[in-house]
Scaffold this active site. Structure first.
Site, short mmCIF file in Angstrom:
data_model
loop_
_atom_site.label_atom_id
_atom_site.label_comp_id
_atom_site.label_asym_id
_atom_site.label_seq_id
_atom_site.Cartn_x
_atom_site.Cartn_y
_atom_site.Cartn_z
CE LYS A 40 140.91 16.05 -67.91
NZ LYS A 40 140.76 17.49 -68.18
CB SER A 69 141.11 17.54 -72.03
OG SER A 69 141.05 18.17 -70.77
CB SER A 114 139.16 20.63 -70.25
OG SER A 114 140.06 20.72 -71.32
#
Lengths: 98, 488
Positions: free
Chosen positions: B80, B155, B179
């Site tokens: 990420k 996310s 997330s």
């Protein structure tokens, strides 16, 4: 809290948060923040008498470590990322403070 | 001679076996990964940056080494884009960090590379990990490989897409209110948020420090266990990271007989769960009972306060953490004659709408006159949420919930209504608020062929039980073996 926040309230919060907002954002946030805060206000109905505020995760086992000198990140690497820095002088630079 | 291409949906375990047998090489796997991304990521946008040269150089080194092979030797991994890799851009999905090159490695990055992993690149995420769809990325959203007009969740959406679409078998995400688990569920892959303190957060761009935790997204529960073993552990750079033993391979026995699974029926009935998600969840419980686990009704009386508490606590912490983005030490700086104007304009230009909204909300909740009614009250209710779980764990070993109330929604469907977007987190905020580990595993599909996730929440440090249960469920069902049509 179901109505909008006032523009003055939004601008006061924005000043605390060091955020410049345009007029459209002030209007948008006046409505949206009031809606979200209204929803969040549901927790006011929960009885929390005698309940301590959460301080850290129950699992957290705050570790200590020996306080020994160790190398820091390279100053030039850091200053290369800093907008408008003065790497030769080894300094960050900002516009006029006073 | 180029070794034959391996199945793009191969697990870490399968790739490792092929590597150890000499059927393929780290370079071949790396090149196949890069080729697949080049061919198929245009329409999905899982990756924010691909670091091809660095990855191939690393794979070459691994192929040449005669040192003992680490547990992730030659395995491609996507990170990420809120995790720092030295010399690599780290945007956290924000314009304010558009050209920021990290001068250091996150602790998880050091651990992954020491274990032999090959970092392929960085994945798309909501700006500063604030969002449930990746639509808050300043650089455009990712798309769900099962239906490209739908969001992948957020996310850590790009990480879930990278794994679901057959680019990398492994990705790291971060989970603050769901997330990791929510995008994993919506993309049909495994997502694991460890106990708060299991994994060092050094080098993770901070969002809400009492909640943030890094964890894996994978194609199998066994792979999640393997990755978690690698990234866990104490760290002098993060005082909350604990040196607890982290060996989970032995937990994957397939035997869940007698395990007590608590089901909080009230929250399910009160929450407006999509009927297809609800029936999939009910069917999953039957499978677990068939394996010899027992399901028991439990009550989590404060669970309906989860979303309000989460959005007060997380935004308050975010308003403080994001104060560092002021145009002085890194990132964007706006031109201005005076320093205070420079701060305000830098933040105006650099932050997107959702980040501004959350900074405003958090600043409000912490401001004089409102602190007691909002932030402090939320922290007291958070104690009650934690106590609910503690009480439940006196009579059950695991709590089961759907991961999300609905399957993936359409791009644009909720962007105009932030509160509606926040409700996507209703089943995922409880575990981080209480500091507990939680696993999401694929558990079926809606009639529209969209994946659904099953979530297990466990006791602090009891990742082993969650992995055992998830692995047993995975073995008894076909879901982790099902993949979207990408590049075929």
């Amino acid at each position: 809290m179901t109505s909008k926040l006032t523009r003055a309230e939004v601008l006061r919060i924005a000043a605390l948060a060091r955020l410049e907002l345009d007029d459209a954002e002030v209007d948008l946030f006046a409505g949206q923040l009031a809606e979200i805060l209204g929803f969040a206000s549901e927790i006011q109905r929960i009885d929390t008498n005698g309940v301590a505020p959460f301080a850290h995760a129950p699992a957290a086992e705050l570790a200590s470590r020996p306080d020994e000198p160790a190398p820091s990140l390279d100053r030039n690497d850091i200053l290369r990322q800093a907008p408008g820095a003065a790497p030769a002088a080894g300094l960050f630079k900002v516009p006029k403070v006073l | 001679m180029t070794p034959p291409a391996l199945d793009r949906f191969a697990t870490v375990s399968t790739l490792r076996t092929a590597l150890d047998r000499g059927e393929t090489s780290a370079v071949a796997i790396c090149q196949q990964t890069l080729d697949r991304i080049a061919a198929d990521d245009g329409g999905l946008h899982a990756f924010q940056h691909v670091s091809a040269e660095r990855a191939l150089a690393r794979a070459q080194t691994l192929d040449r080494t005669t040192a003992p092979r680490g547990p992730l030797h030659g395995i491609p991994i996507a990170l990420k884009d809120n995790l720092a890799v030295r010399g690599m851009i780290t945007t956290a999905g924000s314009k304010i960090l558009e050209s920021y090159v990290s001068p250091f490695d996150a602790t998880v990055v050091q651990k992954l590379e020491a274990a032999g992993a090959v970092i392929i690149g960085k994945t798309v995420c909501d700006e500063f990990a604030m969002g449930s769809s990746t639509e808050n990325s300043a650089f455009g959203p990712s798309r769900n490989p099962w239906a490209v007009d739908r969001i992948p969740g957020g996310s850590s959406g790009g990480s879930a897409v990278a794994v679901a679409a057959g680019f990398t078998p492994l990705a790291l995400g971060s989970d603050t209110g769901g997330s990791i688990r929510q995008p994993a569920a919506l993309c049909g892959v495994v997502g694991f948020k460890p106990t708060y303190g299991r994994v060092s957060r050094y080098g993770l761009v901070a969002f809400a420090s009492s909640l943030d935790q890094i964890g894996p997204i994978t194609r199998s529960v066994a792979d999640a266990a393997r990755c978690l073993e690698v990234v866990s552990g104490a760290d002098p750079h993060d005082a909350t990271a604990a040196g607890r033993p982290a060996e989970f391979g032995g937990a994957l026995t397939g035997d869940v007989r007698g395990l007590r699974i608590g089901v909080p029926h009230t929250i399910l009935d009160d929450t407006g769960v999509d009927p297809a998600v609800h029936s999939t969840f009910t069917a999953s419980l039957k499978v677990l009972e068939g394996l010899g686990a027992r399901t028991l009704p439990i009550d989590l009386p404060h669970s309906s306060a989860g979303i309000p508490v989460y959005y007060l606590v997380a935004t308050a912490e975010a308003s403080s953490n994001l104060a560092r983005f002021d145009g002085v030490r890194y990132g964007h700086r706006a031109d201005a004659d005076a320093v205070d104007t420079m701060y305000r304009r830098t933040r105006r230009d650099g932050f997107g709408a959702e980040v501004k909204r959350r900074i405003m909300l958090g600043t409000y909740a912490l401001s004089a006159g409102y602190y007691d009614a909002y932030y402090l009250k939320a922290q007291r209710v958070r104690t009650l949420i934690r106590a609910d779980f503690e009480r439940a764990f006196e009579s059950v070993d695991v709590v089961a919930l759907p991961t999300t109330p609905t399957a993936a929604f359409r791009l644009g469907e909720r962007t105009e209504n932030p509160l509606q977007m926040y409700l996507a987190d209703v089943f995922t905020v409880g575990a981080p608020l209480a500091g507990l580990p939680a696993l999401s595993v694929p558990c079926g599909f809606t009639p529209d062929r969209l994946p659904v996730g099953l979530q297990f929440v466990g006791r602090a440090w009891d990742e082993g039980t969650l992995l055992r249960l998830g692995d047993a469920y995975e073995r008894a069902t076909p879901w982790t073996g099902m993949h979207p049509t990408v590049g075929r």
